[in-house]
Design a protein around this motif. Structure first.
Motif, PDB file in Angstrom:
ATOM      1  N   VAL A   1      12.146  -5.589 -15.260  1.00 33.65           N
ATOM      2  CA  VAL A   1      12.595  -4.199 -15.124  1.00 33.65           C
ATOM      3  C   VAL A   1      11.820  -3.330 -16.100  1.00 33.65           C
ATOM      4  O   VAL A   1      11.656  -3.688 -17.269  1.00 33.65           O
ATOM      5  N   ALA A   2      11.333  -2.202 -15.631  1.00 33.01           N
ATOM      6  CA  ALA A   2      10.687  -1.246 -16.541  1.00 33.01           C
ATOM      7  C   ALA A   2      11.103   0.156 -16.147  1.00 33.01           C
ATOM      8  O   ALA A   2      11.400   0.411 -14.979  1.00 33.01           O
ATOM      9  N   SER A   3      11.150   1.041 -17.130  1.00 38.41           N
ATOM     10  CA  SER A   3      11.538   2.421 -16.835  1.00 38.41           C
ATOM     11  C   SER A   3      10.415   3.357 -17.227  1.00 38.41           C
ATOM     12  O   SER A   3       9.657   3.065 -18.168  1.00 38.41           O
ATOM     13  N   LEU A   4      10.364   4.446 -16.532  1.00 36.56           N
ATOM     14  CA  LEU A   4       9.261   5.392 -16.754  1.00 36.56           C
ATOM     15  C   LEU A   4       9.361   5.972 -18.161  1.00 36.56           C
ATOM     16  O   LEU A   4      10.409   6.460 -18.580  1.00 36.56           O
ATOM     17  N   ASP A   5       8.253   5.872 -18.861  1.00 34.43           N
ATOM     18  CA  ASP A   5       8.206   6.415 -20.215  1.00 34.43           C
ATOM     19  C   ASP A   5       6.828   7.050 -20.382  1.00 34.43           C
ATOM     20  O   ASP A   5       5.853   6.375 -20.717  1.00 34.43           O
ATOM     21  N   PRO A   6       6.739   8.362 -20.098  1.00 33.03           N
ATOM     22  CA  PRO A   6       5.427   9.011 -20.090  1.00 33.03           C
ATOM     23  C   PRO A   6       4.654   8.832 -21.391  1.00 33.03           C
ATOM     24  O   PRO A   6       3.428   8.882 -21.403  1.00 33.03           O
ATOM     25  N   ALA A   7       5.379   8.581 -22.520  1.00 37.13           N
ATOM     26  CA  ALA A   7       4.671   8.420 -23.783  1.00 37.13           C
ATOM     27  C   ALA A   7       3.916   7.083 -23.816  1.00 37.13           C
ATOM     28  O   ALA A   7       2.910   6.952 -24.502  1.00 37.13           O
ATOM     29  N   ARG A   8       4.413   6.089 -23.063  1.00 36.09           N
ATOM     30  CA  ARG A   8       3.815   4.748 -23.122  1.00 36.09           C
ATOM     31  C   ARG A   8       2.989   4.399 -21.894  1.00 36.09           C
ATOM     32  O   ARG A   8       2.017   3.664 -21.976  1.00 36.09           O
ATOM     33  N   GLN A   9       3.404   4.893 -20.729  1.00 37.72           N
ATOM     34  CA  GLN A   9       2.649   4.521 -19.519  1.00 37.72           C
ATOM     35  C   GLN A   9       2.089   5.778 -18.866  1.00 37.72           C
ATOM     36  O   GLN A   9       2.674   6.841 -18.987  1.00 37.72           O
ATOM     37  N   THR A  10       0.993   5.620 -18.190  1.00 37.92           N
ATOM     38  CA  THR A  10       0.503   6.754 -17.415  1.00 37.92           C
ATOM     39  C   THR A  10       0.546   6.388 -15.932  1.00 37.92           C
ATOM     40  O   THR A  10      -0.003   5.373 -15.514  1.00 37.92           O
ATOM     41  N   GLY A  11       1.250   7.204 -15.169  1.00 36.01           N
ATOM     42  CA  GLY A  11       1.302   7.051 -13.716  1.00 36.01           C
ATOM     43  C   GLY A  11       1.973   5.773 -13.255  1.00 36.01           C
ATOM     44  O   GLY A  11       2.552   5.009 -14.043  1.00 36.01           O
ATOM     45  N   GLY A  12       1.880   5.578 -11.924  1.00 32.98           N
ATOM     46  CA  GLY A  12       2.532   4.429 -11.304  1.00 32.98           C
ATOM     47  C   GLY A  12       1.975   3.109 -11.796  1.00 32.98           C
ATOM     48  O   GLY A  12       2.715   2.130 -11.958  1.00 32.98           O
ATOM     49  N   ASP A  13       0.669   3.070 -12.056  1.00 34.38           N
ATOM     50  CA  ASP A  13       0.028   1.821 -12.497  1.00 34.38           C
ATOM     51  C   ASP A  13       0.652   1.312 -13.781  1.00 34.38           C
ATOM     52  O   ASP A  13       0.931   0.117 -13.931  1.00 34.38           O
ATOM     53  N   GLY A  14       0.864   2.245 -14.714  1.00 36.06           N
ATOM     54  CA  GLY A  14       1.431   1.886 -16.019  1.00 36.06           C
ATOM     55  C   GLY A  14       2.820   1.306 -15.857  1.00 36.06           C
ATOM     56  O   GLY A  14       3.158   0.274 -16.468  1.00 36.06           O
ATOM     57  N   LEU A  15       3.632   1.954 -15.021  1.00 33.79           N
ATOM     58  CA  LEU A  15       5.005   1.474 -14.814  1.00 33.79           C
ATOM     59  C   LEU A  15       4.980   0.095 -14.156  1.00 33.79           C
ATOM     60  O   LEU A  15       5.745  -0.800 -14.524  1.00 33.79           O
ATOM     61  N   TYR A  16       4.066  -0.062 -13.194  1.00 30.99           N
ATOM     62  CA  TYR A  16       3.984  -1.348 -12.483  1.00 30.99           C
ATOM     63  C   TYR A  16       3.588  -2.457 -13.458  1.00 30.99           C
ATOM     64  O   TYR A  16       4.160  -3.546 -13.458  1.00 30.99           O
TER      65      TYR A  16
ATOM     66  N   ARG B   1       0.838  -1.205   0.000  1.00 27.81           N
ATOM     67  CA  ARG B   1       0.000   0.000   0.000  1.00 27.81           C
ATOM     68  C   ARG B   1       0.872   1.254   0.000  1.00 27.81           C
ATOM     69  O   ARG B   1       0.691   2.166  -0.809  1.00 27.81           O
ATOM     70  N   HIS B   2       1.858   1.267   0.905  1.00 27.70           N
ATOM     71  CA  HIS B   2       2.724   2.441   0.976  1.00 27.70           C
ATOM     72  C   HIS B   2       3.562   2.574  -0.295  1.00 27.70           C
ATOM     73  O   HIS B   2       3.761   3.681  -0.812  1.00 27.70           O
ATOM     74  N   PHE B   3       4.006   1.406  -0.786  1.00 21.70           N
ATOM     75  CA  PHE B   3       4.823   1.432  -1.994  1.00 21.70           C
ATOM     76  C   PHE B   3       4.033   2.060  -3.153  1.00 21.70           C
ATOM     77  O   PHE B   3       4.578   2.834  -3.948  1.00 21.70           O
ATOM     78  N   SER B   4       2.743   1.722  -3.248  1.00 16.76           N
ATOM     79  CA  SER B   4       1.927   2.294  -4.332  1.00 16.76           C
ATOM     80  C   SER B   4       1.868   3.811  -4.234  1.00 16.76           C
ATOM     81  O   SER B   4       1.941   4.515  -5.247  1.00 16.76           O
ATOM     82  N   HIS B   5       1.753   4.326  -2.989  1.00 19.38           N
ATOM     83  CA  HIS B   5       1.746   5.796  -2.809  1.00 19.38           C
ATOM     84  C   HIS B   5       3.042   6.391  -3.320  1.00 19.38           C
ATOM     85  O   HIS B   5       3.048   7.384  -4.052  1.00 19.38           O
ATOM     86  N   VAL B   6       4.177   5.761  -2.899  1.00 15.88           N
ATOM     87  CA  VAL B   6       5.483   6.298  -3.286  1.00 15.88           C
ATOM     88  C   VAL B   6       5.632   6.253  -4.803  1.00 15.88           C
ATOM     89  O   VAL B   6       6.068   7.220  -5.434  1.00 15.88           O
ATOM     90  N   LEU B   7       5.224   5.123  -5.372  1.00 16.72           N
ATOM     91  CA  LEU B   7       5.340   4.957  -6.824  1.00 16.72           C
ATOM     92  C   LEU B   7       4.525   6.033  -7.553  1.00 16.72           C
ATOM     93  O   LEU B   7       5.020   6.691  -8.479  1.00 16.72           O
ATOM     94  N   ASP B   8       3.293   6.234  -7.105  1.00 16.57           N
ATOM     95  CA  ASP B   8       2.439   7.251  -7.743  1.00 16.57           C
ATOM     96  C   ASP B   8       3.076   8.628  -7.636  1.00 16.57           C
ATOM     97  O   ASP B   8       3.062   9.417  -8.582  1.00 16.57           O
ATOM     98  N   ARG B   9       3.633   8.899  -6.434  1.00 17.82           N
ATOM     99  CA  ARG B   9       4.233  10.226  -6.235  1.00 17.82           C
ATOM    100  C   ARG B   9       5.418  10.425  -7.173  1.00 17.82           C
ATOM    101  O   ARG B   9       5.530  11.441  -7.850  1.00 17.82           O
ATOM    102  N   LEU B  10       6.293   9.406  -7.244  1.00 19.09           N
ATOM    103  CA  LEU B  10       7.484   9.557  -8.073  1.00 19.09           C
ATOM    104  C   LEU B  10       7.139   9.605  -9.563  1.00 19.09           C
ATOM    105  O   LEU B  10       7.920  10.108 -10.365  1.00 19.09           O
ATOM    106  N   CYS B  11       5.976   9.039  -9.927  1.00 16.03           N
ATOM    107  CA  CYS B  11       5.587   9.050 -11.338  1.00 16.03           C
ATOM    108  C   CYS B  11       4.803  10.307 -11.713  1.00 16.03           C
ATOM    109  O   CYS B  11       4.469  10.520 -12.877  1.00 16.03           O
ATOM    110  N   THR B  12       4.478  11.135 -10.719  1.00 13.72           N
ATOM    111  CA  THR B  12       3.744  12.374 -11.019  1.00 13.72           C
ATOM    112  C   THR B  12       4.713  13.395 -11.605  1.00 13.72           C
ATOM    113  O   THR B  12       5.762  13.637 -11.012  1.00 13.72           O
TER     114      THR B  12
END
Ligand SMILES: Nc1nc2c(ncn2[C@@H]2O[C@H](COP(=O)(O)OP(=O)(O)OP(=O)(O)O)[C@@H](O)[C@H]2O)c(=O)[nH]1
Length: 362
Positions: A324-339, A210-221
């Motif tokens: 392993v995945a890296s943040l790519d705003p063109a392909r994923q949206t937010g933490g969910d996409g990266l996950y 649960r906490h990890f999801s918050h952190v992930l969402d924050r870092l992906c904002t």
């Protein structure tokens, strides 16, 4: 941060504010009825000005930085203002009582003294010794002059008895203040403990999902985290076999050692390690692009394969699959996409034979 000291600063700041005005009012009352001050208005005005300045200083609503030395110095300064006010009152009152012609102002002066000493006992209960010194400054000059005058013995006795009450009241209110402070800091500690528990995994001490999801969402904002961000999702291979073969307790110990190995291998990411499922873990690597995150994942996988975990029962060889995945705003949206992307890569690592790292996008 010293929580008790911080609370004392807050209480002192709150309680000290209004007091000075009462001394000023008391003084104006006496001065208006005391011939020496009516005859000598300059002296009266100087004393009034001193009370005004001291009262104004109490209204300075500064707050020290939450560093104990700074807080202590700030408190010392406030107490100096309190002492100066109390001392000035005591001196002026003693002198007023000493002059036989001031009878009209005497009763009011004594009543004010009683009121200020009582207020000091209740208001400044944070420090017993200091409040006692303040009460002494306010009260003792009056007592001294009353006891010197044989005609004032009744008043002197009444004032002395009242002083005993004031001291007892101070001791009581100080004990009450300390008790409240103790309860407050205990509640604060408990709240911090519950907060800690609500965001960590009980077995490994890593962040929970649960906490990890918050952190992930924050870092992906956008604008919140770094521009590059990679996520590693790790799943221990055939963990069920470990449980089946050695028992659940060994399985637990294995998870704990696995988490320790994560902390060793990813010291920079200590705040971003999580257990997101039974035998599934996650690592966030802010500032690392796909190739660097892939290398870090590969190093971890190799370390586990080459250096088995040490348990009480012996050394246990195991392997891990990592996506392993890296943040790519063109392909994923937010933490969910990266996950989801990292989960897809993990799925590939599992289906291609386990004990390997797969990256998304390739
Ligand atoms: N000891 C212990 N076992 C757990 C815990 N949480 C989940 N498990 C076990 O982890 C095992 C996961 O099994 P599977 O999902 O089949 O995965 P696996 O055996 O690792 O196989 P692959 O992931 O496909 O390689 C199950 O046996 C769960 O009981 C835990 O907290 N402690």
């Amino acid at each position: 941060m010293d929580l008790r000291l911080t609370q004392e600063v807050a209480d002192t700041r709150e309680r000290i504010a209004l007091g000075g005005l009462f001394y000023l009012a008391g003084w104006l009352l006496i001065a208006a009825n005391a011939p020496v001050y009516v005859r000598n208005p300059l002296l009266g005005a100087l004393i009034a000005a001193a009370f005004v300045v001291l009262a104004a200083l109490r209204f300075l609503r500064t707050t020290p930085l939450p560093v104990p030395e700074k807080q202590q110095r700030w408190l010392d300064q406030r107490w100096l203002i309190v002492y100066l006010t109390a001392g000035l009152w005591g001196a002026v009152l003693g002198w007023t009582l000493a002059e036989a012609s001031f009878a009209p102002a005497r009763t009011a002066a004594l009543l004010c003294t009683i009121a200020y000493a009582t207020a000091m006992a209740h208001t400044f209960s944070m420090r017993r010794g200091r409040a006692l010194a303040g009460i002494a400054l306010i009260y003792l000059p009056a007592l001294f002059w009353l006891w010197r005058d044989p005609e004032q013995r009744i008043n002197a006795t009444a004032m002395t008895v009242y002083l005993i009450y004031v001291v007892l009241a101070l001791i009581g209110s100080h004990a009450e203040y300390q008790r409240r402070l103790g309860i407050d800091s205990e509640l604060r500690l408990q709240r911090d403990r519950y907060e800690e528990l609500s965001r960590t995994d009980g077995l490994t001490g890593l962040d929970n999902r649960r906490h990890f999801s918050h952190v992930l969402d924050r870092l992906c904002t956008p604008g919140e985290g770094e521009e590059t961000l990679s996520l590693l999702l790790m799943d221990i291979d055939h963990f069920k076999r470990i449980n089946d073969e050695y028992g659940h307790a060994v399985g637990d110990a294995c998870l704990v050692r696995f988490a320790e190995r994560m902390r060793q291998q990813f010291p920079d990411a200590d705040r971003y390690l999580a257990r997101v499922g039974g035998e599934e873990f996650a690592v966030l690597l802010p500032g690392r692009d796909g190739p660097r995150a892939f290398r870090a994942a590969e190093d971890f996988r190799k370390s586990l394969a080459e250096d088995p975990l040490t348990l009480r029962e012996g050394r246990l060889r195991m392997s891990v699959s990592i996506g392993v995945a890296s943040l790519d705003p063109a392909r994923q949206t937010g933490g969910d996409g990266l996950y989801r992307a990292a989960d897809g890569a993990l799925y590939r690592a599992k289906s291609e034979g386990r004990d390997r790292v797969c990256r998304e996008p390739v």
